[in-house]
Structures are given as C-alpha cells and as structure tokens.
Design a protein around this motif. Structure first.
Motif, short mmCIF file in Angstrom:
data_model
loop_
_atom_site.label_atom_id
_atom_site.label_comp_id
_atom_site.label_asym_id
_atom_site.label_seq_id
_atom_site.Cartn_x
_atom_site.Cartn_y
_atom_site.Cartn_z
N ASN A 119 -10.75 -1.04 -8.27
CA ASN A 119 -12.00 -1.65 -7.85
C ASN A 119 -12.95 -0.75 -7.07
N ASP A 154 -7.44 -7.32 4.72
CA ASP A 154 -7.67 -6.56 3.49
C ASP A 154 -8.91 -7.14 2.81
N CYS A 182 0.39 -0.82 -4.84
CA CYS A 182 -1.04 -0.50 -4.96
C CYS A 182 -1.25 0.80 -5.74
N CYS A 233 -4.57 3.06 -6.65
CA CYS A 233 -5.82 2.43 -6.25
C CYS A 233 -6.34 3.05 -4.97
N LEU A 234 -5.42 3.49 -4.13
CA LEU A 234 -5.82 4.19 -2.90
C LEU A 234 -4.76 5.21 -2.58
N HIS A 243 0.80 -1.23 0.00
CA HIS A 243 0.00 0.00 0.00
C HIS A 243 0.83 1.28 0.00
N VAL A 245 1.51 -6.46 -4.73
CA VAL A 245 0.23 -6.40 -4.02
C VAL A 245 -0.03 -7.80 -3.47
N ARG A 273 -11.37 8.20 -2.90
CA ARG A 273 -10.59 6.96 -2.85
C ARG A 273 -9.18 7.13 -3.41
N SER A 284 -3.43 -2.35 -9.94
CA SER A 284 -4.20 -2.81 -8.77
C SER A 284 -4.35 -4.33 -8.72
N CYS A 285 -4.87 -4.81 -7.59
CA CYS A 285 -5.05 -6.26 -7.42
C CYS A 285 -6.20 -6.79 -8.24
N HIS A 324 -2.42 -9.67 -2.91
CA HIS A 324 -3.32 -10.60 -3.59
C HIS A 324 -2.79 -11.08 -4.93
N HIS A 344 -9.97 -7.26 -0.14
CA HIS A 344 -9.87 -7.91 -1.44
C HIS A 344 -9.25 -9.30 -1.39
S1 SF4 Z 1 -7.62 -2.81 -3.53
FE1 SF4 Z 1 -6.02 -1.45 -4.15
S2 SF4 Z 1 -5.14 -0.78 -2.22
FE2 SF4 Z 1 -6.29 -2.63 -1.77
S3 SF4 Z 1 -4.80 -4.30 -1.97
FE3 SF4 Z 1 -5.80 -4.04 -3.96
S4 SF4 Z 1 -4.42 -2.68 -5.09
FE4 SF4 Z 1 -3.90 -2.50 -2.94
#
Ligand code: SF4
Lengths: 197, 470
Positions: free
Chosen positions: B429, B128, B407, B410-411, B63, B107, B435, B346-347, B109, B130
């Motif tokens: 996502n 998390d 990440c 994405c955030l 992150h 990331v 965000r 992103s994931c 995931h 996700h």
């Molecule tokens: S949603 Fe975004 S911030 Fe959360 S783990 Fe996946 S890539 Fe990282």
C-alpha cells in the motif's frame, strides 16, 4: 505537565510536501521496545547518503542549523504510518514545534499529546520564513499559541491550529490520560449500554 | 434527517466531552502488535495502571517476524526481544495473544476479521494506520499513536475529534482484469493523498454492494493513503455471511440479535454528507504508481507524467523529485519498465482471494529470469487454506518463493527487503521512498494479478494482455 503558550527557537527547513513518517523515522530504527534511542534515526535516509554513507548537504546536517528546535515544512507533513516513533524521534532530537502548510491527522495528534505544537501557516508566509532562516540561521522564531501568531525579525504572520489542540496545550492538559481516567463511571455506563462489551 | 453509520457509531460510543472540546470515545475493540505497543505497556507499568477491559484487546505479531525461518529464538536479536516483550506484556496484563505457534497469527488487519473479532457497529483502534481496513464491516476503525494505545489500554477510551463524512459512490461493474486494488488507487489518484484529511470515507454504490468482504477490505485498507483516517462500507448480508461461524462471532439467539443490531447501524437513506463523489466503475483501469506517493498513479496504458505539464509549481517540483527518485523517464510509457522484485502480500492484498485470483492466471507460467518473486500469505489461516487448495504449488512451480505469514516486504522491519535501487512490483500500500527497506529502493503499487503479470514478464505489464483476460 506545564502549559505551553509560546515556543521560541531557531528553525530549519525540511522542504517538500507529503513528508511521510517512513522518511521521518525509517522502519529499521523501530526495532525497539522503548522510545529512548530514536533521535539517531530521525530523517536518517535524508541525512545520510545511502551510496557513500556520508552526510548529505541537507539543512538538517548544516552546522549553522545545529541548534534548531523548530521544523518548517510543506503540505501533509507526517502522512503515512501511525508510528508515534516519528514525533518522538523529532522531539528527542531537540525539536519543540513544527510549522507546515498542513499536517496528517495521526501525526498531528501524536505530536500534540507529546506537547510539541504543530501549527499551520500559508505557503507564502512559510516560504518567506524559510528564506529568512536560510540567511539568518540564528534568528529566533516564536509561535504564540494564545495570539495565534508567528514572529521573526520584524515580521509577524498568522498561524492556525485546531482549537482543541490549542486549548489542550495552553491549559497544560495535552496528555489526556488523567482526565480520561476521571470518568471511569461514565466509561462503565457507556460499556454497559453497548450490546457487545 | 437520517444519520450516517459514522454518526450512529460515534453517538453510541461517546462517553462525554472533554475540557478541550474533544470527545472521549469508547473503543470497543483494541488490536495491538509488537511495534507500537511495548512503550504503551511500559507507561502503564510506570504508573501502576492495569488494563481496564483486557478481554477487549487482541494481540498478534506481524511486522518483525521473518517469513522464512521462524525458529525460536529469531535470528535477529532485536526482533527476538520484541517478540519476547509482547509475550510478556500480554501475559502480565491478561490480553489474548495470537503467537506464532497459535496457528492464527498473521497481519493484525487480516487476523481481526478472520477471527470474527471485527464486527459492525463497533469502534476499533490499533496502533497502525491501516486499521481503516476493518471499516469494511461497517465499523469505525482508525489508527492511533502509542500514547493513545496506552489510553485505550488504561481506560478503553481515547480523545477524538469528530470527522466529516464523504460518500464515495462507485457504480457499475469493473471491467475484466480490474480489481478492488485498482478502485483504491483510482480513488486516491482522483482525490489526492491528502484529500481525505478531516473526513471519514463511506464507500457505497453498486460496485461496493457487489464486492466480497475481502474486496471491501482492500479498499478500506487504503483510506489512509488518501488521507482519510477511516473508511467504511455499510454492513449487509455479505458482511453477516462472512462473519457467521467465526470463532469470536456471536452464536445462536445472540447471533440473530446481533445481526438485527448491526443492520440498524447502516447509514439511513436520507443521511446527509459533507461531500459526495461519484465514480463510474467502467472508467477504472488497471492502475500502477509511478512516483513516491500513492496518489501518483496512472493506468498501465498511460505515459509517465512530464513535470513540465504539471498544473502548479509545487506539483512540478514534487513530480520531478519523484521521477528522480524512481529513475523513470518523463513522458515514456510505464508499461515495459523493468522490475527486479515481485511481492505479493500485505494487509491490502494478502488474503485468500488475492492468492486464488493471482494463481488462476499464474498457473502454467514462469517467473522471468533474474526476478526475485515472493508470495507471502497475510495470516497462517490464509497460508493453510492456500496450501489445501494447491495454490502454494502453483506459485512455487512458477518460481515464486512461498513464505510464512507476516508483513514481509511491505515495510523494512524483517529480513525481506529491497537491495540498492531494486524496483519492486508490489501488492502493498505504500510507495514511499525507502519504504521497502533500501533507502534508494523503488516501489510500484498494483493489484495482485498485475504483480504476477510483472513477475512473468520481468517488467511492468498489462495483465489483461499477458494472460489474455477478456
Ligand atoms: S501496511 Fe504493511 S507493515 Fe503495515 S500492517 Fe499492513 S502489511 Fe504490515
């Protein structure tokens, strides 16, 4: 841990559905290794106008709700990210319960473990409560977790919550770690039976 | 009566019933990252508790890492403190950690599957939301809070309530230019952002049967955006082929035994479901969001909803609020909406196949003037593979910035952020307010190919038209 059977306090409304955890605590406040200083970031982007840096007219900024310890909101409160920073920031800002039409699951579990009950009420009951609080900001609202009832003024209405959450709160066992640790033998037996551990 | 995969995994991992009626569930694999774990390690330290099965927890950093300059110490002292903390915690408690220098960071995931840590028939938890991504392998994988991270570290178990299972069947072939991301956005649009509360989603049907593991991951990743804490696809030969030979996959005779075991976890043909939803793949269009919740989506050819036509008063209010925030006109076509930023990563969509597919169309095109476009591989391994195939070059030639794994946008926990009310075509996502790092920044979710189409046109566009996809 002591039992939580009743929560009373003044309330404030955070209107809307799908209030996500990015709203509750923006990611920029999560650059920390403890939960200690999260109160400042709670609903920051709701409370502070991004263009001017001034406080908005949101009820959370209204001095008449300064002593509120209960949040009233809509459907799917706490959706999105699993960040426990969200309920922690609410708790550390002095809130002790939330009432909404519904909650997202991860947020719900995080709050219960903290000893902050989240209870559900019908849209109509919540709208009436919200209206009453707006006019009577010093009114006490009480959630009785044993009777599953909310009350304010001369009104009472039913509230709901999953039985597991209710029983963990009223028995004072909302932090499960001690109970989980008591079962080490069974944990090891389960692990043993799994081919991949 | 048969059982679903969810029930089988649940039964195999149930330690017992707790006083409040919930189950004590064994967590086979625990993944952690730098944001939601330090407080949990702190709690362990305070109580003098050790990690019960340190070899069942895997850590990485994602992150907060900058995707441009990762030189140590990191420029942001808070980020540096967080990375130091996870190094310290994983070392002290004996947990495997994929650091920036490991060549395996990314990331969380994306790292788990890539390493073969994510396996069928297991329970997987991570601080998390996700974490649902890992369900693509036929695992029960879900996000947890930090106190539960503590519980899992201390006991390898946590309290959990059993979910109902909804089977979502998608049959048929996706039309050209329609991707797994569109399937995901379509399902969420159909069932709503809270439609999945109380459910695990089992994704099935010929569309999923034919999906690659990466496509399955994209859909499972966003189960949580539909309110479902976990989503999964039954394991099959595609799953096993993906896992074979990965660093943490079983080998030799162990492999054959494992595969037999995994097959047995798949849902039985006569399993019962609390609910079944059927979708025709041919009905799915390239989908984009117009609002501030992932269920506020429309196909690229549709017009932005008019709050006046909302079915309920509550919808009218939230539509209006979303349009005010997004500064989009009700009733106008969404196609042609000017963008400022394009983010691919992103994931959800930061895997090799996402970059390959996007590069295939981007090749020979240029990012429109004034658009900031960044491509961020989800892991160091993805980055290296892309670079081997010359994909990075296609992106940089087109005017994208090619970044290091994380990440990213994405955030808003690293330097990649929107500024002011910039509007971003994003393969991530979440389109929640604020965000992507600016409290008035705007996010439009879409597939990777749609992101590069938007980058090329400088506006939301139908990738099928931009790239002549037939
Ligand atoms: S949603 Fe975004 S911030 Fe959360 S783990 Fe996946 S890539 Fe990282």
């Amino acid at each position: 841990m002591s039992a939580i059977t009743k929560v009373s306090g003044k309330a404030v409304t955070v209107a809307g559905n799908d209030i996500d955890t990015d709203r509750i605590i923006p990611a920029k406040f999560m650059k920390c290794v403890t939960f200690d200083d999260l109160a400042e970031g709670m609903f920051y982007d709701v409370k502070v106008n991004p263009n001017t840096g001034e406080l908005t007219e949101h009820p959370l900024n209204d001095p008449k709700h300064a002593e509120a310890s209960i949040i009233i909101s809509g459907e799917n409160f706490g959706c999105g990210s699993s960040r426990e920073h969200a309920p922690q920031s609410i708790y550390r800002s002095g809130f002790r319960a939330i009432i909404a039409e519904s909650f997202a699951e991860i947020f719900y579990g995080n709050s219960t473990t903290l000893g902050m009950p989240c209870v559900c009420g019908s849209a109509a009951d919540l709208a009436a409560l919200s209206e009453y609080i707006d006019e009577n900001p010093t009114a006490e609202v009480t959630f009785d977790l044993e009777a599953l009832q909310a009350s304010y003024g001369d009104v009472t209405f039913p509230i709901t919550m999953p039985e597991s959450a209710r029983s963990s709160l009223i028995s004072g066992k909302f932090d499960p770690l001690a109970e989980l640790m008591e079962n080490m033998d069974k944990i090891e037996a389960t692990a043993e039976a799994l081919p991949y551990i | 009566m048969g059982k679903t995969l969810y029930e089988k995994v649940w039964d195999a991992h149930s330690v017992g019933t707790l006083a409040d009626g919930r189950t004590q569930l064994f967590i086979g694999t625990h993944l952690i990252h730098e944001v939601t774990s330090p407080q949990a390690f702190g709690m362990l330290r305070d109580k003098g508790i050790k990690v019960k099965y340190p070899h069942r927890t895997f850590a990485t950093v994602d992150h907060i890492v900058p995707t441009d300059n990762q030189a140590s110490p990191l420029a942001d002292p808070l980020a540096e403190k967080m990375i130091q903390e996870i190094r310290k915690n994983t070392e002290e408690f004996g947990v495997t950690y994929f650091d920036l220098a490991s060549g395996k960071q990314g990331v969380v995931h994306i790292v788990g599957p890539e390493q073969g840590i994510t396996q069928p028939g297991t329970t997987i938890a991570c601080g998390d939301s996700h974490t649902a991504t890992h369900g693509a392998f036929g695992a029960i994988a879900f996000g947890i809070g930090t106190t539960q991270v503590r519980d899992v570290l201390a006991t390898q178990t946590m309290t959990m309530e059993k979910l109902k299972v909804r089977k979502i069947i998608v049959n048929g072939e996706l039309r050209p230019g329609v991707y797994a991301k569109d399937v995901s956005l379509h399902i969420i649009r159909l069932l709503g952002a809270k439609g999945g509360i109380g459910y695990a989603y089992e994704y099935a049907g010929s569309t999923f049967d034919n999906f690659t593991m990466e496509e399955r991951m994209t859909v499972c990743n966003m189960a949580i955006e539909g309110g479902a804490r976990c989503g999964y696809v039954n394991p099959d030969q595609i799953t096993f082929d993906y896992l074979e030979g990965r660093p943490y996959s079983p080998t030799g005779a162990e492999w054959d035994k494992a595969v037999e075991g995994w097959k047995a976890f798949a849902s039985d043909a006569d399993a019962e479901y609390a609910d079944v939803v059927e979708i025709n793949a041919a009905d799915i269009e390239p989908t984009v969001t117009w609002g501030v919740s992932p269920d506020q989506g429309i196909s690229i050819g549709e017009t932005i909803p008019d709050p006046a036509n909302a079915k309920t008063e509550a919808d009218r209010v939230s539509f209006q609020d979303a349009l005010d925030y997004m500064k989009l006109p009700a009733g106008a076509p969404i196609k042609g909406t000017k963008i400022d930023v394009a983010f691919l990563g992103s994931c959800t969509n930061g895997r090799l196949s996402d970059f390959r597919e996007a590069a295939k169309y981007l090749k020979g095109h240029k990012v429109a003037d004034g658009i900031k476009a960044i491509a961020v591989p989800g892991s160091q391994i993805t980055a290296i593979q892309c670079e081997k195939e010359g994909i990075d070059k296609i992106f940089t030639d087109a005017g994208f910035e090619w970044r290091a794994a994380g990440c990213s946008m994405c955030l808003a926990m690293n330097p990649d952020k929107l500024i002011g009310d910039q509007i971003c075509a994003s393969s991530s996502n979440r389109n929640f307010k604020g965000r992507q790092g600016s409290s008035i920044g705007r996010t439009v979710l879409m597939s990777p190919v749609m992101v590069v189409a938007a980058a090329v046109k400088g506006e939301l566009a139908d990738a099928r038209e931009v790239f002549n996809v037939a």
